[in-house]
Design a protein around this motif. Structure first.
Motif, PDB file in Angstrom:
ATOM      1  N   LYS A   1       5.690 -10.966   3.796  1.00 53.16           N
ATOM      2  CA  LYS A   1       5.880  -9.749   2.982  1.00 53.16           C
ATOM      3  C   LYS A   1       4.570  -8.997   2.777  1.00 53.16           C
ATOM      4  O   LYS A   1       4.229  -8.561   1.682  1.00 53.16           O
ATOM      5  CB  LYS A   1       6.524 -10.078   1.630  1.00 53.16           C
ATOM      6  CG  LYS A   1       7.830 -10.846   1.737  1.00 53.16           C
ATOM      7  CD  LYS A   1       8.866 -10.093   2.528  1.00 53.16           C
ATOM      8  CE  LYS A   1      10.164 -10.871   2.609  1.00 53.16           C
ATOM      9  NZ  LYS A   1      10.955 -10.536   3.778  1.00 53.16           N
ATOM     10  N   THR A   2       3.795  -8.837   3.876  1.00 54.18           N
ATOM     11  CA  THR A   2       2.486  -8.189   3.810  1.00 54.18           C
ATOM     12  C   THR A   2       2.565  -6.673   3.730  1.00 54.18           C
ATOM     13  O   THR A   2       1.569  -6.024   3.414  1.00 54.18           O
ATOM     14  CB  THR A   2       1.640  -8.552   5.042  1.00 54.18           C
ATOM     15  OG1 THR A   2       2.319  -8.077   6.221  1.00 54.18           O
ATOM     16  CG2 THR A   2       1.384 -10.051   5.138  1.00 54.18           C
ATOM     17  N   GLY A   3       3.718  -6.102   4.081  1.00 50.94           N
ATOM     18  CA  GLY A   3       3.838  -4.648   4.079  1.00 50.94           C
ATOM     19  C   GLY A   3       3.395  -4.004   5.384  1.00 50.94           C
ATOM     20  O   GLY A   3       3.375  -2.781   5.503  1.00 50.94           O
ATOM     21  N   TYR A   4       3.034  -4.827   6.367  1.00 52.55           N
ATOM     22  CA  TYR A   4       2.605  -4.288   7.664  1.00 52.55           C
ATOM     23  C   TYR A   4       3.732  -3.459   8.275  1.00 52.55           C
ATOM     24  O   TYR A   4       4.897  -3.858   8.261  1.00 52.55           O
ATOM     25  CB  TYR A   4       2.231  -5.441   8.600  1.00 52.55           C
ATOM     26  CG  TYR A   4       1.775  -4.998   9.977  1.00 52.55           C
ATOM     27  CD1 TYR A   4       0.461  -4.619  10.195  1.00 52.55           C
ATOM     28  CD2 TYR A   4       2.667  -4.956  11.043  1.00 52.55           C
ATOM     29  CE1 TYR A   4       0.034  -4.213  11.445  1.00 52.55           C
ATOM     30  CE2 TYR A   4       2.246  -4.552  12.301  1.00 52.55           C
ATOM     31  CZ  TYR A   4       0.937  -4.178  12.496  1.00 52.55           C
ATOM     32  OH  TYR A   4       0.522  -3.783  13.734  1.00 52.55           O
ATOM     33  N   ILE A   5       3.358  -2.299   8.824  1.00 52.16           N
ATOM     34  CA  ILE A   5       4.318  -1.442   9.523  1.00 52.16           C
ATOM     35  C   ILE A   5       3.847  -1.297  10.964  1.00 52.16           C
ATOM     36  O   ILE A   5       2.728  -0.827  11.219  1.00 52.16           O
ATOM     37  CB  ILE A   5       4.443  -0.068   8.845  1.00 52.16           C
ATOM     38  CG1 ILE A   5       4.972  -0.259   7.423  1.00 52.16           C
ATOM     39  CG2 ILE A   5       5.356   0.848   9.655  1.00 52.16           C
ATOM     40  CD1 ILE A   5       4.984   0.985   6.585  1.00 52.16           C
ATOM     41  N   ARG A   6       4.694  -1.685  11.879  1.00 56.68           N
ATOM     42  CA  ARG A   6       4.338  -1.711  13.293  1.00 56.68           C
ATOM     43  C   ARG A   6       4.632  -0.376  13.965  1.00 56.68           C
ATOM     44  O   ARG A   6       5.642   0.263  13.700  1.00 56.68           O
ATOM     45  CB  ARG A   6       5.153  -2.802  13.985  1.00 56.68           C
ATOM     46  CG  ARG A   6       4.774  -3.006  15.435  1.00 56.68           C
ATOM     47  CD  ARG A   6       5.578  -4.130  16.040  1.00 56.68           C
ATOM     48  NE  ARG A   6       4.977  -4.579  17.282  1.00 56.68           N
ATOM     49  CZ  ARG A   6       5.479  -5.540  18.036  1.00 56.68           C
ATOM     50  NH1 ARG A   6       6.598  -6.158  17.669  1.00 56.68           N
ATOM     51  NH2 ARG A   6       4.874  -5.902  19.144  1.00 56.68           N
ATOM     52  N   ASN A   7       3.717  -0.008  14.869  1.00 50.09           N
ATOM     53  CA  ASN A   7       3.956   1.090  15.786  1.00 50.09           C
ATOM     54  C   ASN A   7       3.742   0.526  17.189  1.00 50.09           C
ATOM     55  O   ASN A   7       2.643   0.591  17.742  1.00 50.09           O
ATOM     56  CB  ASN A   7       3.020   2.267  15.511  1.00 50.09           C
ATOM     57  CG  ASN A   7       3.375   3.477  16.351  1.00 50.09           C
ATOM     58  OD1 ASN A   7       3.952   3.364  17.430  1.00 50.09           O
ATOM     59  ND2 ASN A   7       3.028   4.650  15.854  1.00 50.09           N
TER      60      ASN A   7
END
Length: 148
Positions: free
Chosen positions: A62-68
């Protein structure tokens, strides 16, 4: 037991990724491609960082990382030092997330359907390390073939 083994293997192989990127004599070679080598080592490194930060970091930690994901393969000429920093941060994140897990979590269903069928979290963590190692081998060959 299995979590400590996973932590050890991820740490070993992410450190090897860092060593591979550091081992390029010519920094620009990290971004080279060839007629038969479509992905540069730099892009594979970004892909591995993105992959682990998505599936381990964002989903389990649940780190909040958002992948592109598209940028993992389209960005070019990121400095070696920045790639190494990304790998180091990913290594720390993986260790932190794995430290929060227990054997019971490994037996539970992974929260996302990534392939065609559902799978346990333990199975997917093993898959992720094999994915890391597959691309790590590609980076090693890339360096030995194109770092001239």
């Amino acid at each position: 037991m299995i979590i400590e083994s996973l932590k050890s293997l991820y740490n070993r192989d992410l450190n090897k990724l860092k060593t591979e990127i550091e081992s390029y004599r010519n920094e620009s070679s990290i971004w080279k491609t060839d007629q038969n080598i479509a992905n540069s080592a730099g892009n594979l490194c970004l892909h591995l960082v993105g992959n682990l930060n998505t599936y381990l970091g964002a989903e389990l930690g649940k780190t909040g990382y958002i992948r592109n994901r598209e940028l993992e393969f389209s960005l070019k000429d990121i400095p070696r030092t920045e790639l190494i920093e990304k790998v180091a941060a990913t290594t720390a994140m993986v260790d932190d997330v794995l430290s929060q897990l227990n054997a019971e979590v490994l037996e539970k269903e992974y929260p996302l359907v990534v392939f065609e069928d559902k799978m346990t979290t333990g199975y997917f963590l093993i898959h992720l390390i094999t994915h890391l190692d597959y691309h790590l081998g590609q980076i090693n060959y890339h360096r030995r073939l194109l770092d001239i």
